[in-house]
Scaffold this motif. Structure first.
Motif, PDB file in Angstrom:
ATOM      1  N   LYS A 118       0.843  -1.193   0.000  1.00 44.46           N
ATOM      2  CA  LYS A 118       0.000   0.000   0.000  1.00 44.46           C
ATOM      3  C   LYS A 118       0.879   1.244   0.000  1.00 44.46           C
ATOM      4  N   ALA A 119       0.391   2.305  -0.624  1.00 45.91           N
ATOM      5  CA  ALA A 119       1.133   3.567  -0.652  1.00 45.91           C
ATOM      6  C   ALA A 119       0.125   4.710  -0.657  1.00 45.91           C
ATOM      7  N   THR A 120       0.465   5.758   0.084  1.00 46.80           N
ATOM      8  CA  THR A 120      -0.447   6.885   0.286  1.00 46.80           C
ATOM      9  C   THR A 120       0.104   8.144  -0.367  1.00 46.80           C
ATOM     10  N   LEU A 121      -0.794   8.929  -0.945  1.00 46.46           N
ATOM     11  CA  LEU A 121      -0.450  10.248  -1.472  1.00 46.46           C
ATOM     12  C   LEU A 121      -0.898  11.290  -0.452  1.00 46.46           C
ATOM     13  N   VAL A 122       0.048  12.117   0.016  1.00 50.54           N
ATOM     14  CA  VAL A 122      -0.278  13.200   0.952  1.00 50.54           C
ATOM     15  C   VAL A 122      -0.267  14.516   0.171  1.00 50.54           C
ATOM     16  N   VAL A 123      -1.413  15.195   0.150  1.00 46.82           N
ATOM     17  CA  VAL A 123      -1.552  16.452  -0.599  1.00 46.82           C
ATOM     18  C   VAL A 123      -1.581  17.615   0.386  1.00 46.82           C
ATOM     19  N   MET A 124      -0.538  18.450   0.340  1.00 55.39           N
ATOM     20  CA  MET A 124      -0.465  19.600   1.255  1.00 55.39           C
ATOM     21  C   MET A 124      -1.303  20.742   0.693  1.00 55.39           C
ATOM     22  N   ALA A 125      -2.463  20.960   1.314  1.00 54.27           N
ATOM     23  CA  ALA A 125      -3.398  21.956   0.793  1.00 54.27           C
ATOM     24  C   ALA A 125      -3.829  22.956   1.854  1.00 54.27           C
ATOM     25  N   ALA A 126      -3.105  23.011   2.981  1.00 56.11           N
ATOM     26  CA  ALA A 126      -3.507  23.935   4.052  1.00 56.11           C
ATOM     27  C   ALA A 126      -3.297  25.389   3.660  1.00 56.11           C
ATOM     28  N   GLY A 127      -2.461  25.635   2.641  1.00 58.39           N
ATOM     29  CA  GLY A 127      -2.192  27.010   2.218  1.00 58.39           C
ATOM     30  C   GLY A 127      -3.179  27.541   1.207  1.00 58.39           C
TER      31      GLY A 127
END
Length: 305
Positions: free
Chosen positions: A3-12
């Motif tokens: 398994k592999a996860t994509l982390v999307v930094m969208a707090a900005g």
């Protein structure tokens, strides 16, 4: 099952220009935003979970604009980056702070929902298909090294410039075996004819259009998260003046790991061209580039059908 996860930094994504939120500007024919294409590419490469790092006050809008659509296609989780989400010992000292603490804190926000190997991306950057495939292969190969085992996507600087102003990039130096030696977070990068100018005089003396840069696309595992977690308290402890501006940034964290010889960072080069919306004037060129990719069959016209 790998398994592999994509982390999307969208707090900005609250940073506004011209009355709109730049990361949520449609670039595709059915209102798709850049994140849609990144997630599509990641799923195609084998990623099976997406974690969005957002601010709590954006959750409702964010779910309506992209989250609800994506969760029909892939497992989705949310993590929240807030300015006051810092170790208890520092809360009083930084009570006046209004700005979140940067990309290092963004990744820390998801430590309870990310248990698998992961790749980190910015919400408003388009990376191309090649980088996702290479980083996914790296993660599932599970190379056994005695250090924190990381990888990054390396882009040619010339493929990441904006015609409408300067950009900030992690300027990279790698060894002959393709491992990162150092990364220098550099602001004010712009082309002047064949020459590259930037705010760092030392970097400007050797940087070229073909110099490799980081676009904050990193691959890692739980030990990287553990290091970021421990390092955050050290970072806060050592802050001097200008407390409102200083940020805990991924390129600086990686640079520290390299300096201490605690990490091995494989550089996976890609020839893909970055697409991003740094300035309002970038929107139309971005829409045109996606139109061309759809016309040439890189993407279907209806992305999620």
């Amino acid at each position: 099952m790998n398994k592999a996860t994509l982390v999307v930094m969208a707090a900005g994504i609250g940073s506004r220009f011209g009355g709109g939120i730049k990361q949520l500007e449609p670039v595709g024919p059915n209102g798709e935003i850049i994140m849609d294409y990144s997630i599509y590419d990641a799923m195609e490469a084998g990623f099976d979970k997406v974690v969005f790092v957002i601010r709590k006050d954006l959750e409702k809008d964010f779910r309506e604009i992209i989250g609800n659509r994506i969760e029909k296609k892939v497992e989705v989780a949310y993590a929240f980056q807030e300015v006051d989400d810092i170790p208890e010992a520092f809360k009083e000292k930084f009570a006046e702070r209004t700005k979140p603490w940067g990309t290092g804190q963004a990744i820390l926000a998801c430590k309870d929902v990310v248990k698998e190997p992961f790749v980190i991306i910015n919400a408003d950057d388009y990376y191309g298909k090649e980088a996702f495939a290479k980083l996914h292969d790296f993660l599932i190969s599970g190379d056994d090294v005695d250090k924190i085992n990381l990888a990054m996507a390396g882009f040619s600087l010339k493929n990441t410039l904006s015609e409408n102003g300067s950009v900030t990039r992690g300027v990279c130096v790698a060894d002959e075996a393709g491992y990162l030696v150092k990364v220098i977070e550099t602001t004010g990068i712009r082309a002047s004819g064949e020459k590259i100018l930037c705010d760092n005089a030392e970097v400007e003396s050797w940087i070229t259009p073909d110099t490799m840069v980081s676009m904050n696309m990193w691959a890692g595992t739980s030990d990287f998260l553990e290091y970021i977690d421990k390092g955050f308290s050290r970072f806060l402890d050592n802050l001097g003046d200008n407390l409102e501006k200083k940020e805990y940034l991924l390129p600086n964290i990686v640079a520290e790991l390299l300096e201490k010889n605690l990490a091995s960072v494989k550089v996976l080069n890609t020839s893909d061209r970055w697409i991003g919306i740094t300035y309002k004037e970038d929107i139309e060129p971005a829409q045109e580039k996606f139109r061309q990719m759809i016309d040439s069959g890189v993407y279907p016209k209806n992305l999620w059908q």
